[in-house]
Structures are given as structure tokens and as C-alpha cells.
Design an enzyme around this catalytic site. Structure first.
Site, PDB file in Angstrom:
ATOM      1  N   ASN A   1     -32.818 -62.684 -18.514  1.00 61.34           N
ATOM      2  CA  ASN A   1     -34.180 -63.209 -18.968  1.00 61.34           C
ATOM      3  C   ASN A   1     -34.912 -64.384 -18.434  1.00 61.34           C
ATOM      4  O   ASN A   1     -35.845 -64.511 -18.801  1.00 61.34           O
ATOM      5  CB  ASN A   1     -34.370 -62.495 -20.337  1.00 61.34           C
ATOM      6  CG  ASN A   1     -34.194 -61.091 -20.893  1.00 61.34           C
ATOM      7  OD1 ASN A   1     -34.597 -60.181 -19.808  1.00 61.34           O
ATOM      8  ND2 ASN A   1     -34.042 -60.787 -22.037  1.00 61.34           N
TER       9      ASN A   1
ATOM     10  N   ASP B   1     -34.857 -62.538 -27.138  1.00 59.25           N
ATOM     11  CA  ASP B   1     -33.760 -62.004 -26.285  1.00 59.25           C
ATOM     12  C   ASP B   1     -33.353 -62.918 -25.278  1.00 59.25           C
ATOM     13  O   ASP B   1     -33.672 -62.525 -24.063  1.00 59.25           O
ATOM     14  CB  ASP B   1     -34.558 -60.553 -25.527  1.00 59.25           C
ATOM     15  CG  ASP B   1     -33.638 -59.678 -25.209  1.00 59.25           C
ATOM     16  OD1 ASP B   1     -32.387 -59.603 -25.262  1.00 59.25           O
ATOM     17  OD2 ASP B   1     -33.975 -59.011 -24.248  1.00 59.25           O
TER      18      ASP B   1
ATOM     19  N   LYS C   1     -31.131 -64.645 -22.882  1.00 57.29           N
ATOM     20  CA  LYS C   1     -29.964 -64.502 -21.969  1.00 57.29           C
ATOM     21  C   LYS C   1     -30.249 -64.794 -20.556  1.00 57.29           C
ATOM     22  O   LYS C   1     -31.326 -64.824 -20.435  1.00 57.29           O
ATOM     23  CB  LYS C   1     -29.393 -62.984 -22.418  1.00 57.29           C
ATOM     24  CG  LYS C   1     -30.375 -61.970 -21.756  1.00 57.29           C
ATOM     25  CD  LYS C   1     -29.852 -60.466 -22.280  1.00 57.29           C
ATOM     26  CE  LYS C   1     -30.955 -59.404 -21.850  1.00 57.29           C
ATOM     27  NZ  LYS C   1     -30.257 -58.290 -22.539  1.00 57.29           N
TER      28      LYS C   1
END
Length: 154
Positions: free
Chosen positions: A89, A84, A86
Site C-alpha cells: 500500500n 492497512d 503494508k
């Protein structure tokens, strides 16, 4: 996802480029993760301090990219895939250090024992896992998830 994130934090040794995990507690309806407090994330930092095009200065981007690369290398060395990535994050602490966060979508790459040393999954390792259901947005979904191909470090 909180239980998956808890499992990832418990399985992985601490690293300076990962958000520190301090523990969990729960009530009758929720699980709460006690994580390191960070000041902002890269998305907000780029918006607030970036140039007219919305980007960070190149020297900052190099440092933050290196921190993310070190965090990913740490996960890979321990047989985990981060799924995940991005800007939201990648958190930034008060000292300006980047920390990879949100391990709820991270998964161990192989079932059972691994071979191959750092980076893992060499000859003698267990079979690659099939990918779990897709997550995130269309912009951040990796091609192997769309094709239903096995996960790998790439």
C-alpha cells in the site's frame, strides 16, 4: 470498500505523500476511483531491487519511511487513522516518490468535533470510535483490533 475510500479522499485535503484522488464514476455494478498512476509498490520494488535478503538500501528505506510518516501525520492531523499499512500500500511514482495508497480501511478517529489541534483528539474532543471489524491478514492486524479496544493514533 470503494465508497469508503472515496469518502476518505473527499474528506482529506491533498498531500504530496498520498496518492492523488481525481474523482469517481460508476456503472450499474461498480464504483471506479480515478487515482494517480504510480509505477510500482514497495513490496515489488524491494523484491526487484533489494539486496540478497530482500531489503532496500538503507538510504532508500529512510526516505520511504519518512514519506510514510508524513502521510500518516497528515491523516492524524485531520483526525483519520490509517489501518492497512503494508508494503503493497506504499506506491512509488515514476520520480521515485513514495505515496500512501488504499484509504478504504481508513476511518475518522472521533465522531463529531475534535479538539487538541494537530494530532487531534485532545481534551474536548469527541469520544473515540470503537474499532470496525478486523481487516487484512493476521500479520498486519493491530493488537487493539484483536482485543476490541478503541482506536487511537498508536
Amino acid at each position: 470498500m470503494a465508497l469508503l475510500e472515496k469518502a476518505a479522499h473527499e474528506a482529506l485535503p491533498p498531500h504530496p505523500c498520498l496518492v492523488a484522488f481525481h474523482g469517481t464514476f460508476q456503472d450499474e455494478s461498480s464504483v471506479y476511483l480515478l487515482l494517480e498512476l504510480c509505477a510500482t509498490d514497495l513490496y515489488e520494488l524491494a523484491r526487484a531491487l533489494g539486496d540478497a535478503a530482500g531489503g532496500l538500501p538503507e538510504s532508500w528505506a529512510r526516505i520511504y519511511s519518512a514519506s510514510v510518516a508524513l502521510a500518516l501525520r497528515h491523516l492524524h492531523a485531520h483526525g483519520w487513522v490509517y489501518r492497512d499499512l503494508k508494503l503493497e500500500n506504499v506506491l512509488v511514482d515514476r520520480a521515485g516518490h513514495a505515496k500512501l495508497a488504499d484509504l478504504g480501511a481508513a476511518r475518522p478517529l472521533h465522531d463529531g468535533p475534535r479538539g487538541g489541534g494537530e494530532g487531534g483528539g485532545g481534551e474536548g474532543g469527541a469520544a473515540p470510535r470503537r474499532p470496525p471489524p478486523a481487516l487484512g491478514t493476521a500479520e498486519t492486524t493491530p493488537p487493539e483490533m484483536i482485543r476490541g479496544a478503541p482506536l487511537d493514533f498508536a
